[in-house]
Enzyme design. Structure first.
Site, PDB file in Angstrom:
ATOM      1  N   LYS A 180       0.848  -1.191   0.000  1.00 16.91           N
ATOM      2  CA  LYS A 180       0.000   0.000   0.000  1.00 16.91           C
ATOM      3  C   LYS A 180       0.893   1.255   0.000  1.00 16.91           C
ATOM      4  CE  LYS A 180      -2.985  -3.307   0.967  1.00 16.91           C
ATOM      5  NZ  LYS A 180      -3.727  -4.075   0.003  1.00 16.91           N
TER       6      LYS A 180
HETATM    7  C1  LIG Z   1      -4.481  -5.321   1.009  1.00 23.69           C
HETATM    8  C2  LIG Z   1      -5.942  -5.402   1.109  1.00 23.69           C
HETATM    9  C3  LIG Z   1      -6.582  -5.943   2.234  1.00 23.69           C
HETATM   10  C4  LIG Z   1      -5.841  -6.622   3.337  1.00 23.69           C
HETATM   11  O1  LIG Z   1      -4.975  -5.783   4.034  1.00 23.69           O
HETATM   12  P1  LIG Z   1      -3.960  -6.412   5.118  1.00 23.69           P
HETATM   13  O2  LIG Z   1      -3.476  -5.210   5.860  1.00 23.69           O
HETATM   14  O3  LIG Z   1      -2.883  -7.083   4.353  1.00 23.69           O
HETATM   15  O4  LIG Z   1      -4.727  -7.336   5.976  1.00 23.69           O
HETATM   16  C5  LIG Z   1      -7.960  -5.893   2.292  1.00 23.69           C
HETATM   17  N1  LIG Z   1      -8.683  -5.361   1.289  1.00 23.69           N
HETATM   18  C6  LIG Z   1      -8.109  -4.850   0.179  1.00 23.69           C
HETATM   19  C7  LIG Z   1      -8.960  -4.247  -0.884  1.00 23.69           C
HETATM   20  C8  LIG Z   1      -6.722  -4.873   0.049  1.00 23.69           C
HETATM   21  O5  LIG Z   1      -6.155  -4.391  -1.080  1.00 23.69           O
END
Ligand SMILES: *Cc1c(COP(=O)(O)O)cnc(C)c1O
Length: 377
Positions: A180
């Site tokens: 992210k």
């Molecule tokens: C990355 C992601 C998640 C999960 O996030 P984590 O912090 O890795 O648990 C959930 N929803 C979406 C849309 C994502 O891109």
């Protein structure tokens, strides 16, 4: 080799983590509190509750919404699988709806058609950082008495109608996974302006315990904790929060830089008529967490062939966003469900490298290699 993504981590993050380790306070404590205060101020919400990742954030959002067995929650299949999993964790059923092919976000008309008497909530994903149409979904939720939960895993730093994502509704979940825009290694945050939700989220992430470790540590008189309800260990550590603080301070700059690269790609490739670029609707401001291009059926090259040729030229790409309803984990629960738009955009799209800093040479190399491969066909 040009990577698909890279976290922007510097000496400053290393120094903050180092200092925190040496304080001896490494689990949830003062740094988590500081990160939460900075994050809620940044998005413009009353409260921010830090957790271990976005998946646990979504799980807690389901619990405080009172969602349980027999309930249905509408969400996109076109998302990372954690979106659907969070619904399944509380015994509810994810009901997959179609997306808009230009924004990759839920289609409000398709969602409305899937509402039943069992529907309790809509889990709205801001896919790849592109804000979904929050106003339409807020209106739909009001009309059918549904809870709106936002999966803003990818959307830290994005904005909708002039306000940061995290400020529009009462359960907005963020991720700080390295893929992210900002990262704490792993990590998550829930923003809300509802004090009852904030209280309960804090309780649930910490075993349902009435006193947090820091308050007990600082207390001048003995205190005994109570366990109000069955909770979880979904805490963020102070080491992670110490890294998150300088990351958050850099978020606006990171988004500006990411947008420059995204617009550069669009400008350099827009004449290729069988390509479609991400649409940023009026009022939406994307952080371009990922840069996704769609290959129209007229494209002279198979998607996977193009990805392979780019890889051979030293450029990493990724397939478009996955679909949950075609994975083994959900296939059997979906009874032959087909989602033509979702399947098509998933199968025909590619993510191009985008990170900060990405050198002008690397950006030009991606563009020229892409054009060369297609020119040779
Ligand atoms: C990355 C992601 C998640 C999960 O996030 P984590 O912090 O890795 O648990 C959930 N929803 C979406 C849309 C994502 O891109």
């Amino acid at each position: 080799m040009i990577q698909i993504a890279k976290p922007h981590l510097t000496e400053e993050e290393a120094q903050r983590a180092y200092e925190t380790v040496l304080t001896g306070w490494v689990t949830q404590g003062p740094k988590v509190q500081e990160f939460e205060e900075n994050f809620s101020a940044y998005v413009g919400a009353q409260y921010a509750v830090a957790v271990s990742n976005c998946t646990t954030a979504l799980h807690l959002a389901m619990i405080v919404s009172g969602i349980g067995p027999g309930d249905e929650v509408i969400c996109p299949s076109l998302s990372f699988i954690a979106t659907a999993n969070a619904i399944t964790y509380v015994g509810a059923k994810p009901v997959f709806a179609e997306v808009d092919p230009e924004t990759y976000n839920l289609d409000v008309h398709d969602v409305e058609q899937r509402i039943t008497t069992q529907t309790k909530a809509i889990l709205l994903v801001h896919q790849m950082g592109m804000p979904a149409d929050i106003e339409s979904f807020t209106a739909l939720c009001a009309q059918y008495d549904l809870q709106l939960i936002e999966d803003a895993a990818c959307a830290a730093g994005s904005a909708y109608k002039g306000q940061k994502i995290g400020s529009h509704s009462d359960l907005v979940c963020f991720s700080f996974h390295p893929r992210k825009v900002i990262t704490t290694g792993d990590g998550g945050m829930i923003t809300t302006s509802n004090p009852t939700y904030a209280e309960r989220l804090k309780l649930l992430r910490h075993h349902g315990m009435s006193v947090n470790d820091r308050d007990r540590h600082l207390s001048k008189s003995i205190i005994f904790e109570d366990y109000i309800e069955i909770g979880y260990n979904y805490r963020m550590t102070d080491i992670q929060a110490a890294i998150g603080i300088p990351q958050l301070a850099r978020l606006n700059w990171l988004v500006t830089e990411r947008r420059k690269i995204a617009f550069h790609y669009i400008e350099a490739l827009h004449d290729i008529e069988w390509l479609r670029f991400p649409l940023e609707p009026q009022g939406s401001f994307s952080n371009y967490q990922s840069f996704c291009i769609y290959l129209r059926p007229e494209c002279p090259c198979e998607r996977n062939t193009l990805m392979q040729k780019l890889l051979e030229a030293g450029i990493a790409t990724r397939r478009g966003i996955m679909t949950a309803h075609r994975e083994l984990a959900y296939k059997n629960h979906c009874h032959g469900l087909t989602l033509p738009i979702t399947e098509d955009v998933s199968d025909r799209s590619i993510l191009l490298p985008l990170y900060v800093p990405m050198s002008a040479t690397d950006i030009e190399y991606v563009i020229s290699t892409f054009r060369n491969i297609l020119g040779r066909l």
